[in-house]
Write a protein that holds these residues in place. Structure first.
Motif, short mmCIF file in Angstrom:
data_model
loop_
_atom_site.label_atom_id
_atom_site.label_comp_id
_atom_site.label_asym_id
_atom_site.label_seq_id
_atom_site.Cartn_x
_atom_site.Cartn_y
_atom_site.Cartn_z
N ILE A 68 0.77 -1.20 0.01
CA ILE A 68 0.07 0.08 0.05
C ILE A 68 0.70 1.33 -0.01
O ILE A 68 0.42 2.28 -0.54
N SER A 69 1.94 1.31 0.91
CA SER A 69 2.79 2.33 0.99
C SER A 69 3.28 2.75 -0.77
O SER A 69 3.57 3.98 -0.91
N ASP A 70 3.80 1.82 -1.40
CA ASP A 70 4.28 1.95 -2.72
C ASP A 70 3.31 2.54 -3.68
O ASP A 70 3.40 3.33 -4.47
N VAL A 71 1.93 1.99 -3.48
CA VAL A 71 0.89 2.59 -4.37
C VAL A 71 0.73 4.21 -3.99
O VAL A 71 0.56 4.86 -4.89
N ALA A 72 0.52 4.56 -2.78
CA ALA A 72 0.46 5.85 -2.14
C ALA A 72 1.63 6.67 -2.86
O ALA A 72 1.34 7.67 -3.20
N ALA A 73 2.80 6.23 -2.47
CA ALA A 73 4.02 6.88 -3.16
C ALA A 73 3.94 7.17 -4.78
O ALA A 73 4.12 8.57 -5.25
N THR A 74 3.47 6.03 -5.31
CA THR A 74 3.43 6.24 -6.89
C THR A 74 2.36 7.30 -7.30
O THR A 74 2.67 8.18 -8.06
N LEU A 75 1.13 7.33 -6.68
CA LEU A 75 0.25 8.16 -6.87
C LEU A 75 0.61 9.80 -6.70
O LEU A 75 0.40 10.64 -7.40
N ALA A 76 1.14 9.66 -5.52
CA ALA A 76 1.77 11.16 -5.16
C ALA A 76 2.91 11.74 -6.05
O ALA A 76 3.07 12.89 -6.31
N ALA A 77 3.85 10.80 -6.32
CA ALA A 77 4.81 11.10 -7.35
C ALA A 77 4.54 11.56 -8.65
O ALA A 77 4.77 12.43 -9.14
N GLN A 78 3.49 10.92 -9.25
CA GLN A 78 3.03 11.15 -10.45
C GLN A 78 2.07 12.61 -10.58
O GLN A 78 2.15 13.17 -11.28
N ALA A 79 1.51 12.81 -9.25
CA ALA A 79 0.72 14.04 -9.11
C ALA A 79 1.82 15.12 -9.07
O ALA A 79 1.66 16.15 -9.82
N ALA B 272 -1.29 5.96 4.35
CA ALA B 272 -0.16 6.08 3.49
C ALA B 272 -0.01 7.32 2.66
O ALA B 272 1.16 8.06 2.76
N LEU B 273 -1.17 7.83 2.28
CA LEU B 273 -0.99 9.05 1.55
C LEU B 273 -0.61 10.25 2.32
O LEU B 273 0.16 11.06 1.97
N LEU B 274 -1.12 10.12 3.79
CA LEU B 274 -0.92 11.44 4.60
C LEU B 274 0.40 11.24 4.99
O LEU B 274 1.11 12.11 5.57
N LYS B 275 1.42 10.29 4.76
CA LYS B 275 2.82 10.17 4.91
C LYS B 275 3.77 10.71 3.75
O LYS B 275 4.94 10.82 3.75
N GLN B 276 2.98 11.11 2.70
CA GLN B 276 3.64 11.46 1.36
C GLN B 276 4.29 13.00 1.26
O GLN B 276 3.98 13.63 0.34
N ASP B 277 4.82 13.21 2.51
CA ASP B 277 5.10 14.76 2.85
C ASP B 277 6.18 15.22 1.58
O ASP B 277 6.53 16.26 1.31
N GLN B 278 6.86 14.16 0.84
CA GLN B 278 7.94 14.63 0.01
C GLN B 278 7.34 15.24 -1.51
O GLN B 278 7.82 15.85 -2.16
N PHE B 279 5.89 14.68 -1.48
CA PHE B 279 5.15 14.80 -2.84
C PHE B 279 4.05 15.72 -2.55
O PHE B 279 3.82 16.66 -3.36
N ILE B 280 3.29 15.63 -1.38
CA ILE B 280 2.01 16.43 -1.28
C ILE B 280 2.14 17.80 -0.44
O ILE B 280 2.95 17.43 0.65
N THR C 145 -5.98 13.27 -9.81
CA THR C 145 -5.93 11.86 -9.56
C THR C 145 -6.97 11.50 -8.64
O THR C 145 -6.94 12.31 -7.61
N ILE C 146 -7.84 10.72 -8.95
CA ILE C 146 -8.80 10.06 -8.04
C ILE C 146 -8.46 8.82 -7.44
O ILE C 146 -7.96 7.91 -8.31
N VAL C 147 -8.20 8.51 -6.17
CA VAL C 147 -7.84 7.29 -5.48
C VAL C 147 -9.12 6.34 -5.66
O VAL C 147 -10.36 6.53 -5.10
N PRO C 148 -8.76 5.11 -6.58
CA PRO C 148 -9.99 4.34 -6.65
C PRO C 148 -10.52 3.45 -5.51
O PRO C 148 -11.37 2.97 -5.83
N ASP C 149 -9.60 3.27 -4.43
CA ASP C 149 -9.98 2.52 -3.36
C ASP C 149 -9.83 3.31 -2.05
O ASP C 149 -8.98 3.93 -1.71
N PRO C 150 -11.04 3.47 -1.45
CA PRO C 150 -11.12 4.16 -0.19
C PRO C 150 -10.62 3.42 1.00
O PRO C 150 -11.03 4.10 2.09
N ASP C 151 -9.88 2.56 0.92
CA ASP C 151 -9.14 1.68 2.14
C ASP C 151 -8.47 2.69 2.92
O ASP C 151 -7.80 3.70 2.45
#
Length: 417
Positions: free
Chosen positions: A2-13, A190-198, A178-184
């Motif tokens: 899951i952390s990799d998915v979040a990092a990928t979404l954030a990096a692409q954004a 994991a997204l809330l930890k992506q301070d490098q990108f968000i 980007t819309i997160v397709p999974d509301p898990d």
């Protein structure tokens, strides 16, 4: 993972944000019109997705206020498109420059508005946020990651698909929106930890959601826990005006955060005003929670103690209290208000000015309805959110609140000695 998915979404954004940050105002406005057009074209698909989710919400016992926010129809979808078209007409804050000064050594100092970068929107059963946030972030030069709750995920996916197609139509990366397709929830964490990108998180929803996001985020969060808005009827108030403000603020749409939840009446107006209030609220089937001094004016009101005020009912309910004077009204608001919106009805300009200066709230109203505490009504265009904390924005947030300023220093070869 899951952390990799979040990092990928954030990096692409973050990468996509670079593409939109350099667009001219004219280019952005052209794409925004495509957003509106594509959303209108997608109306049947949006309604089909929304119909299923509204039915599911009803089966789950979801509150009427939440279902109202979730429900879309042709008119509401067109209103979303119109809101985007209103954003087109708004001045673009990006690139605006203000001069600071020219130093004695000849260097010139200015500040220029720039996009924040990547915004993460977290929201519940509010599919219109998908369009509003996508358009506002785009106009302000930002990319946006949209994380919708499961109650409205399919509706939001349909809206976002229309906007992403418009981006592709103009050879822009779809990851600008980007819309997160999974509301898990684990993915949210994991997204809330992506301070490098968000760069900023804006949660919109109930108090529980906002506190959860605030407690778990490594990224700055815009906070707006709830909307407990009051109308204070001063000693010199026009009572017909006051009644109109009360009914509009409480009845027009009780399930929103700028609806009135409290009525404070100066003791000198109580005998004349509260019978008017009782009659009008009964006609509109509003449940009343009344203090000891006011309960006698109402039929069927529930008594309320001093420590029970401050509820956000989001329903046809209101708390009523008689106060000795404006000082007591302000003290009550300081204790039970939520720094969202407070209203005074008075003909006394001095009292109005003192209320405006003293009451601690993001929006203060004098002789007008709390329902105008809204980005669109205040001229901001579609609203990205409301901040009841004072950094970095306070009150309804529009385009300018999605930008910041950087220093631009120019010279002709000066070096520091």
């Amino acid at each position: 993972m899951i952390s990799d998915v979040a990092a990928t979404l954030a990096a692409q954004a973050a990468k996509a944000a670079k593409a939109v940050a350099v667009l001219s105002t004219e280019q952005k406005n052209f794409v925004l019109q495509s957003f509106a057009n594509r959303i209108r074209e997608a109306t049947p698909a949006i309604i089909a997705a929304n119909k299923d989710e509204v039915a599911q919400a009803g089966s789950n016992g979801t509150s009427a206020a939440m279902i109202d926010r979730l429900t879309l129809n042709v008119e509401r979808i067109d209103a979303m498109a119109q809101a985007i078209e209103q954003i087109i007409q708004l001045p673009d804050p990006v690139g605006l420059t203000r001069q600071i000064e020219q130093r004695p050594n000849g260097i010139n100092i200015a500040k220029t508005r720039i996009p924040l970068g990547v915004i993460c929107m977290i929201y519940e059963a509010r599919p219109n946020v998908t369009a509003d946030a996508g358009a506002l972030c785009f106009k302000s030069g930002n990319a946006v990651i949209l994380r919708c709750g499961r109650e409205a995920i399919n509706t939001s996916l349909a809206i976002a698909a229309a906007m992403r197609q418009a981006l592709r139509d103009h050879d822009l990366p779809a990851e600008v929106i980007t819309i997160v397709p999974d509301p898990d929830r684990d993915l949210l964490l994991a997204l809330l930890k992506q301070d490098q990108f968000i760069d900023l998180v804006i949660p919109r929803g109930g108090e529980g959601l906002i506190r959860f996001v605030t407690e778990h985020s490594r990224i700055p969060v815009i906070q707006h826990y709830k909307g407990v808005c009051h109308l204070y009827v001063d000693q010199s108030a026009d009572l017909t005006m006051a009644l109109n403000l009360l009914i509009n603020g409480k009845v027009q749409r009780p399930g929103v955060c700028n609806a009135l939840e409290g009525l404070l009446v100066n003791q000198h107006q109580a005998a004349d005003f509260l019978p008017m209030v009782a009659k009008a609220l009964a006609e509109h089937q509003v449940k009343v929670h009344a203090c000891g001094q006011s309960i006698g004016y109402f039929s069927g009101a529930s008594p309320i103690s001093d420590d029970e005020f401050g509820q956000e009912y989001l329903a046809p309910e209101i708390a009523v209290k008689v106060v000795a004077d404006m000082d007591e009204a302000i003290t009550h608001i300081d204790r039970f208000g939520s720094q969202h919106t407070e209203v005074i009805c008075t003909a006394d300009q001095a009292n109005a000015e003192r209320f405006i200066r003293t009451v601690d709230t993001a929006v203060v109203m004098h002789n007008t309805s709390s329902r105008f505490s809204d980005g669109g009504e205040l001229g901001l265009g579609a609203e990205i959110g409301i901040s009841t904390s004072k950094l970095h924005a306070y009150g309804p947030m529009g385009l300018e609140a999605l930008t910041t300023e950087k220093y631009v220093v120019t010279g002709n070869g000066q070096v520091r000695g």
